[in-house]
Design a protein around this motif. Structure first.
Motif, PDB file in Angstrom:
ATOM      1  N   MET A   1       0.840  -1.194   0.000  1.00  0.00           N
ATOM      2  CA  MET A   1       0.000   0.000   0.000  1.00  0.00           C
ATOM      3  C   MET A   1       0.879   1.249   0.000  1.00  0.00           C
ATOM      4  SD  MET A   1      -3.000  -1.286  -0.024  1.00  0.00           S
ATOM      5  CE  MET A   1      -4.036   0.073   0.473  1.00  0.00           C
ATOM      6  N   TYR A   2       0.510   2.262  -0.794  1.00  0.00           N
ATOM      7  CA  TYR A   2       1.398   3.405  -0.957  1.00  0.00           C
ATOM      8  C   TYR A   2       1.579   4.191   0.340  1.00  0.00           C
ATOM      9  CZ  TYR A   2      -2.051   7.167  -0.784  1.00  0.00           C
ATOM     10  OH  TYR A   2      -2.971   8.066  -0.357  1.00  0.00           O
ATOM     11  N   HIS A   3       0.527   4.268   1.182  1.00  0.00           N
ATOM     12  CA  HIS A   3       0.685   5.073   2.395  1.00  0.00           C
ATOM     13  C   HIS A   3       1.662   4.420   3.374  1.00  0.00           C
ATOM     14  CE1 HIS A   3      -2.692   2.341   3.299  1.00  0.00           C
ATOM     15  NE2 HIS A   3      -2.304   2.414   4.544  1.00  0.00           N
ATOM     16  N   GLN A   4       1.743   3.084   3.345  1.00  0.00           N
ATOM     17  CA  GLN A   4       2.730   2.401   4.178  1.00  0.00           C
ATOM     18  C   GLN A   4       4.147   2.687   3.679  1.00  0.00           C
ATOM     19  OE1 GLN A   4       1.294  -1.580   3.767  1.00  0.00           O
ATOM     20  NE2 GLN A   4      -0.169  -1.405   5.462  1.00  0.00           N
ATOM     21  N   TYR A   5       4.292   2.878   2.378  1.00  0.00           N
ATOM     22  CA  TYR A   5       5.589   3.198   1.768  1.00  0.00           C
ATOM     23  C   TYR A   5       6.136   4.497   2.358  1.00  0.00           C
ATOM     24  CZ  TYR A   5       8.815   4.667  -1.992  1.00  0.00           C
ATOM     25  OH  TYR A   5       9.903   5.105  -2.712  1.00  0.00           O
ATOM     26  N   PHE A   6       5.243   5.449   2.695  1.00  0.00           N
ATOM     27  CA  PHE A   6       5.675   6.723   3.252  1.00  0.00           C
ATOM     28  C   PHE A   6       5.633   6.736   4.777  1.00  0.00           C
ATOM     29  CE2 PHE A   6       4.150   7.805  -1.013  1.00  0.00           C
ATOM     30  CZ  PHE A   6       5.230   8.530  -1.501  1.00  0.00           C
ATOM     31  N   GLY A   7       5.212   5.623   5.376  1.00  0.00           N
ATOM     32  CA  GLY A   7       5.113   5.582   6.823  1.00  0.00           C
ATOM     33  C   GLY A   7       3.858   6.229   7.363  1.00  0.00           C
ATOM     34  N   LEU A   8       2.818   6.341   6.506  1.00  0.00           N
ATOM     35  CA  LEU A   8       1.541   6.907   6.929  1.00  0.00           C
ATOM     36  C   LEU A   8       0.677   5.822   7.551  1.00  0.00           C
ATOM     37  CD1 LEU A   8       0.772   9.025   3.727  1.00  0.00           C
ATOM     38  CD2 LEU A   8       1.641   9.889   5.893  1.00  0.00           C
ATOM     39  N   SER A   9      -0.117   6.195   8.551  1.00  0.00           N
ATOM     40  CA  SER A   9      -1.012   5.228   9.183  1.00  0.00           C
ATOM     41  C   SER A   9      -2.256   4.985   8.342  1.00  0.00           C
ATOM     42  CB  SER A   9      -1.416   5.731  10.578  1.00  0.00           C
ATOM     43  OG  SER A   9      -2.074   6.986  10.479  1.00  0.00           O
ATOM     44  N   GLU A  10      -2.574   5.913   7.439  1.00  0.00           N
ATOM     45  CA  GLU A  10      -3.743   5.807   6.569  1.00  0.00           C
ATOM     46  C   GLU A  10      -3.565   6.810   5.423  1.00  0.00           C
ATOM     47  OE1 GLU A  10      -7.188   6.939   8.791  1.00  0.00           O
ATOM     48  OE2 GLU A  10      -6.192   8.658   9.692  1.00  0.00           O
ATOM     49  N   PRO A  11      -4.338   6.666   4.341  1.00  0.00           N
ATOM     50  CA  PRO A  11      -4.218   7.642   3.251  1.00  0.00           C
ATOM     51  C   PRO A  11      -4.476   9.057   3.746  1.00  0.00           C
ATOM     52  CG  PRO A  11      -5.469   5.730   2.525  1.00  0.00           C
ATOM     53  CD  PRO A  11      -5.279   5.570   4.005  1.00  0.00           C
ATOM     54  N   ALA A  12      -3.575   9.968   3.437  1.00  0.00           N
ATOM     55  CA  ALA A  12      -3.660  11.332   3.963  1.00  0.00           C
ATOM     56  C   ALA A  12      -4.611  12.210   3.167  1.00  0.00           C
ATOM     57  CB  ALA A  12      -2.269  11.971   3.973  1.00  0.00           C
ATOM     58  N   PHE A  13      -4.908  11.829   1.924  1.00  0.00           N
ATOM     59  CA  PHE A  13      -5.673  12.725   1.059  1.00  0.00           C
ATOM     60  C   PHE A  13      -6.938  12.068   0.513  1.00  0.00           C
ATOM     61  CE2 PHE A  13      -1.297  14.262   0.960  1.00  0.00           C
ATOM     62  CZ  PHE A  13      -1.488  15.589   1.327  1.00  0.00           C
ATOM     63  N   SER A  14      -7.548  11.198   1.320  1.00  0.00           N
ATOM     64  CA  SER A  14      -8.830  10.613   0.935  1.00  0.00           C
ATOM     65  C   SER A  14      -9.864  11.726   0.820  1.00  0.00           C
ATOM     66  CB  SER A  14      -9.279   9.592   1.976  1.00  0.00           C
ATOM     67  OG  SER A  14     -10.609   9.190   1.741  1.00  0.00           O
ATOM     68  N   ILE A  15     -10.741  11.627  -0.194  1.00  0.00           N
ATOM     69  CA  ILE A  15     -11.772  12.660  -0.347  1.00  0.00           C
ATOM     70  C   ILE A  15     -13.002  12.356   0.487  1.00  0.00           C
ATOM     71  CG2 ILE A  15     -10.999  13.317  -2.650  1.00  0.00           C
ATOM     72  CD1 ILE A  15     -13.231  11.682  -3.835  1.00  0.00           C
ATOM     73  N   ALA A  16     -12.985  11.235   1.227  1.00  0.00           N
ATOM     74  CA  ALA A  16     -14.078  10.956   2.165  1.00  0.00           C
ATOM     75  C   ALA A  16     -14.053  12.019   3.266  1.00  0.00           C
ATOM     76  CB  ALA A  16     -13.929   9.564   2.757  1.00  0.00           C
ATOM     77  N   VAL A  17     -15.248  12.452   3.678  1.00  0.00           N
ATOM     78  CA  VAL A  17     -15.343  13.501   4.694  1.00  0.00           C
ATOM     79  C   VAL A  17     -14.931  12.937   6.049  1.00  0.00           C
ATOM     80  CG1 VAL A  17     -16.900  15.063   5.890  1.00  0.00           C
ATOM     81  CG2 VAL A  17     -17.163  14.677   3.428  1.00  0.00           C
ATOM     82  N   ASN A  18     -13.920  13.550   6.652  1.00  0.00           N
ATOM     83  CA  ASN A  18     -13.416  13.103   7.950  1.00  0.00           C
ATOM     84  C   ASN A  18     -13.063  14.337   8.778  1.00  0.00           C
ATOM     85  OD1 ASN A  18     -12.055  12.062  10.159  1.00  0.00           O
ATOM     86  ND2 ASN A  18     -10.927  10.544   8.965  1.00  0.00           N
ATOM     87  N   PRO A  19     -13.861  14.633   9.823  1.00  0.00           N
ATOM     88  CA  PRO A  19     -13.590  15.845  10.621  1.00  0.00           C
ATOM     89  C   PRO A  19     -12.191  15.873  11.234  1.00  0.00           C
ATOM     90  CG  PRO A  19     -15.771  14.960  11.115  1.00  0.00           C
ATOM     91  CD  PRO A  19     -15.080  13.948  10.246  1.00  0.00           C
ATOM     92  N   ARG A  20     -11.563  14.710  11.440  1.00  0.00           N
ATOM     93  CA  ARG A  20     -10.197  14.703  11.995  1.00  0.00           C
ATOM     94  C   ARG A  20      -9.230  15.458  11.104  1.00  0.00           C
ATOM     95  NH1 ARG A  20      -6.686  10.736  12.739  1.00  0.00           N
ATOM     96  NH2 ARG A  20      -7.663   9.378  11.205  1.00  0.00           N
ATOM     97  N   TYR A  21      -9.505  15.472   9.804  1.00  0.00           N
ATOM     98  CA  TYR A  21      -8.601  16.102   8.852  1.00  0.00           C
ATOM     99  C   TYR A  21      -8.984  17.553   8.557  1.00  0.00           C
ATOM    100  CZ  TYR A  21      -6.144  11.761   7.812  1.00  0.00           C
ATOM    101  OH  TYR A  21      -5.370  10.638   7.897  1.00  0.00           O
ATOM    102  N   LEU A  22      -9.977  18.055   9.259  1.00  0.00           N
ATOM    103  CA  LEU A  22     -10.396  19.431   9.021  1.00  0.00           C
ATOM    104  C   LEU A  22      -9.245  20.383   9.338  1.00  0.00           C
ATOM    105  CD1 LEU A  22     -12.479  21.575   8.352  1.00  0.00           C
ATOM    106  CD2 LEU A  22     -13.235  21.491  10.736  1.00  0.00           C
TER     107      LEU A  22
END
Length: 532
Positions: A1-22
């Motif tokens: 998975m590409y986000h694991q390649y960068f050490g991300l816990s989850e995709p950073a730029f998902s277009i799903a609405v997520n208030p945590r990313y506000l």
């Protein structure tokens, strides 16, 4: 998975609405403060902004901060007429009303009693309407009248209107001036500045678990992203997501010009770069040739007086671009039986195509939660063919009255529509076309738990639904995933999108769902039926 390649816990730029990313820029903080002010008793509050600027995300953030003593009715697709809209509000608040008496007065009385009881219990009541630019002036006026429900000291209902910039133009109409005067707070979300774009990208990476020193977007690339996206957060997300996938595929860690060009090329079909060359508006394409013809006629007129000439008739425009207008003498009065005067009748006929009984108005009355109703403006019969589902057409009759008809099939230059009894009538497009305003209303079955586009890394019932549909389509023994949108499922979606002629992005959006529903027989299609 590409986000694991960068050490991300989850995709950073998902277009799903997520208030945590506000990303709380100064203007987003102010917008949220305006909404909280409205919840606290501020009367009418108005929030507007272009598509993708973060209005829905702010709404989700508001829901997480609601006081415990607040009840909220949320209307996300306000296309119904006034009585139906009041029913939706009552259903959202669980107001007890007589379903056999659904006049405006009966529904308003029931709502008023509910608001009084809520006030006695020390609870606040809020009505939030998203996509409010879709409201008719009549519906907006009725909403204004709801604010007359009050005690001696306070309003019983607080109202928040959220919509696109067209809402401001709608409220500027003279007949809505009383409503406009009651708006106590209004805020418009603008696109992000370059500095805010840089901070926005860094914020989303940080929330996903990436430290600042490992940011894969150099300042020069951020400037390009800002220019291409116009500062619209949703566009920034899509472009950054593609760039990260490109880095992963090329085993790189920093976005350079070549990766940016690849990402830009992938999304250019759905995003238009500010300043890019645009197709001239339709009125230009009509007006300029007309002016040239007038000039040519003025030049040739003296010659035509000396020597009569045979002038060939101008070709008739293609029916898909602008339906032909038949001469009045060719229109038989009998075919006018398809004209339906009342929108609720047309809506009921449309939903009958989905198998709903006549006493169930589905998504227009808040019932049948798996149905989603949409309103859209289309330009051609070809676009209706691509939509491939029954629709309510809004008409302007020869007498200049607004009316409706339910289109259920297209074939060549003919259409089949329904009369008020539900019988199919065949009508030439050259007759129907001049009356059609371009506005359509249609319905579709929404997957369980689906509230917006989902992609890799997302979880929930909609992911399970998607995986199970491909089990049916492919004849698999087991789904590609249990509950997480994984790479295998995304690749299967891309294959389906490619075959269906859709944008190939591996994201489950509305257009992909419509095609899946069509293939699986979940939604009715424009199926021609030969009449006896």
């Amino acid at each position: 998975m590409y986000h694991q390649y960068f050490g991300l816990s989850e995709p950073a730029f998902s277009i799903a609405v997520n208030p945590r990313y506000l990303y709380m820029s100064d203007q987003h903080k102010e917008a949220l403060a305006h909404l909280l002010y409205g919840v606290g008793g501020g009367g009418f509050v108005l929030l507007t902004g272009e598509v993708g600027t973060g209005k829905t995300t702010i709404i989700r953030s508001l829901l997480e901060q609601l006081p415990e003593n607040t009840d909220i009715a949320m209307v996300f697709n306000p296309m119904a007429e006034v009585p139906e809209m009041l029913e939706v509000i009552c259903d959202e608040l669980h107001v007890d009303y007589d379903r056999n008496r659904t006049s405006v007065k009966a529904l308003t009385d029931a709502l008023y009693q509910y608001l009084l009881d809520n006030h006695r219990r020390g609870r606040n009541t809020v009505l939030l309407i998203d996509e409010a630019q879709l409201l008719s002036p009549e519906a907006l006026e009725q909403i204004r009248l709801l604010t007359n429900l009050e005690t001696n000291t306070q309003k019983l209902l607080q109202i928040i209107l959220v919509g696109q910039p067209e809402l401001n133009r709608l409220l500027s109409q003279p007949r809505l001036r009383q409503l406009a005067q009651r708006i106590t707070a209004r805020f418009h979300l603008n696109p992000l500045t370059l500095a805010e774009t840089r901070a926005y990208i860094a914020h989303r990476l940080q929330v996903a678990g990436l430290t600042g020193d490992r940011n894969p977007f150099p300042p020069a690339i951020v400037r390009k992203i800002h220019k291409f996206s116009g500062g619209i957060p949703r566009r920034i997300n899509i472009l950054c997501e593609r760039a990260l996938v490109g880095l992963y595929g090329h085993n790189k860690h920093k976005v350079d010009s070549s990766i940016f060009r690849l990402a830009k090329k992938e999304v250019v079909g759905s995003l238009r770069e500010p300043g890019a060359r645009r197709t001239p508006p339709g009125w230009v394409l009509v007006l300029v040739p007309a002016l040239l013809l007038i000039i040519l006629a003025a030049v040739l007129w003296p010659q035509s007086q000396r020597e009569p000439a045979s002038v060939p008739q101008a070709p008739v425009a293609d029916i898909a671009a602008e339906p032909q207008v038949a001469p009045e003498a060719d229109v038989a009065p009998a075919v006018k039986a398809y004209v339906i005067q009342r929108l609720p009748v047309a809506q009921t006929l449309l939903l009958r195509e989905f198998g709903l009984p006549e006493n169930n108005a589905g998504c227009w009355q808040g019932r049948g939660s798996d149905l989603q109703c949409e309103t859209e403006r289309l330009d051609t019969w070809e676009s209706l063919t691509q939509l491939n589902r029954p629709v309510v057409l809004t008409l302007t009759t020869e007498e200049r009255f607004t009316a409706y008809t339910v289109l259920v099939a297209l074939a060549g230059n003919r259409a089949q529509v329904l009369d008020e009894s539900g019988e199919r009538i065949e009508v030439p497009l050259k007759e129907l076309g001049p009356q059609w305003t371009g506005r359509v209303v249609y319905a579709w079955h929404r997957p369980p738990g689906y509230f917006g586009p989902i992609g890799e890394g997302d979880r929930g019932p909609a992911v399970n639904w998607l995986a199970s549909q491909f089990v049916t389509i492919d004849g698999q023994n087991s789904p590609l995933t249990d509950d997480r949108y994984n790479r295998a499922l995304a690749e299967r979606v891309k294959i389906f999108q490619r075959r269906a002629g859709l944008e190939v992005d591996g994201i489950l959006g509305q257009k992909t769902i419509l095609r899946l529903n069509e293939m699986l027989g979940l939604d009715p299609t424009l199926q021609w039926q030969e009449q006896p």
